[in-house]
Write a protein that holds these residues in place. Sequence first.
Motif, PDB file in Angstrom:
ATOM      1  N   GLU A   6       0.833  -1.203   0.000  1.00  0.00           N
ATOM      2  CA  GLU A   6       0.000   0.000   0.000  1.00  0.00           C
ATOM      3  C   GLU A   6       0.867   1.253   0.000  1.00  0.00           C
ATOM      4  OE1 GLU A   6      -2.009  -3.169   2.650  1.00  0.00           O
ATOM      5  OE2 GLU A   6      -0.002  -2.317   2.427  1.00  0.00           O
ATOM      6  N   CYS A  22      -2.577   0.212  -4.068  1.00  0.00           N
ATOM      7  CA  CYS A  22      -2.122  -1.077  -3.551  1.00  0.00           C
ATOM      8  C   CYS A  22      -1.649  -1.909  -4.728  1.00  0.00           C
ATOM      9  CB  CYS A  22      -3.241  -1.783  -2.812  1.00  0.00           C
ATOM     10  SG  CYS A  22      -2.853  -3.493  -2.388  1.00  0.00           S
ATOM     11  N   TYR A  94      -5.330  -0.696   4.741  1.00  0.00           N
ATOM     12  CA  TYR A  94      -4.759  -1.929   4.204  1.00  0.00           C
ATOM     13  C   TYR A  94      -5.584  -2.403   3.018  1.00  0.00           C
ATOM     14  CZ  TYR A  94      -2.819  -2.241   8.966  1.00  0.00           C
ATOM     15  OH  TYR A  94      -2.183  -1.989  10.156  1.00  0.00           O
ATOM     16  N   LYS A  96      -6.527  -5.959   0.721  1.00  0.00           N
ATOM     17  CA  LYS A  96      -6.591  -7.383   0.993  1.00  0.00           C
ATOM     18  C   LYS A  96      -7.327  -8.085  -0.145  1.00  0.00           C
ATOM     19  CE  LYS A  96      -8.536 -10.600   4.401  1.00  0.00           C
ATOM     20  NZ  LYS A  96      -9.407 -11.301   3.456  1.00  0.00           N
ATOM     21  N   TRP A 103      -1.992  -9.795   4.249  1.00  0.00           N
ATOM     22  CA  TRP A 103      -2.068  -8.364   4.534  1.00  0.00           C
ATOM     23  C   TRP A 103      -0.746  -7.685   4.200  1.00  0.00           C
ATOM     24  CZ3 TRP A 103      -6.664  -6.324   6.136  1.00  0.00           C
ATOM     25  CH2 TRP A 103      -7.617  -7.217   6.637  1.00  0.00           C
ATOM     26  N   LYS A 105       1.620  -3.989   4.787  1.00  0.00           N
ATOM     27  CA  LYS A 105       2.003  -3.239   5.981  1.00  0.00           C
ATOM     28  C   LYS A 105       1.095  -2.045   6.224  1.00  0.00           C
ATOM     29  CE  LYS A 105       6.843  -4.606   5.899  1.00  0.00           C
ATOM     30  NZ  LYS A 105       8.261  -4.153   5.856  1.00  0.00           N
ATOM     31  N   GLY A 106       0.304  -1.691   5.227  1.00  0.00           N
ATOM     32  CA  GLY A 106      -0.621  -0.587   5.375  1.00  0.00           C
ATOM     33  C   GLY A 106       0.018   0.763   5.089  1.00  0.00           C
TER      34      GLY A 106
END
Length: 113
Positions: A6, A22, A94, A96, A103, A105-106
């Motif tokens: 992301e 993402c 995040y 997905k 996931w 790391k955001g």
Amino acid sequence: QVQLVESGGDLVQPGGSLRLSCAASGFTFSMHAMSWYRQAPEKERELVATITGGGVTYYTDSVKGRFTISRDNAKNTVYLQMHSLKPEDTAVYYCKRRYYDNWGKGTLVTVSS
């Protein structure tokens, strides 16, 4: 292996806009629905939006009319365009793959004046 990366988070003033990205790899992206989740401090992670491989979208009520999820299957990338941001949108965001527990790391979005 599956990777989800992301990007695009930032500090923005209330009423502002951001676009999150993402980048996905390790699976056939076009065949899978993708979702954006967020987790605010001391809160549970929540589903924000989903887009199917065919482009059908879903939004949680709190972001309807403000956020838009989209995808570019040629680039293996899913986006979240956010407008009219509010302080309560502050969270780590995040992406997905639906039905799979992978996931990234955001990316941190902070909405504050």
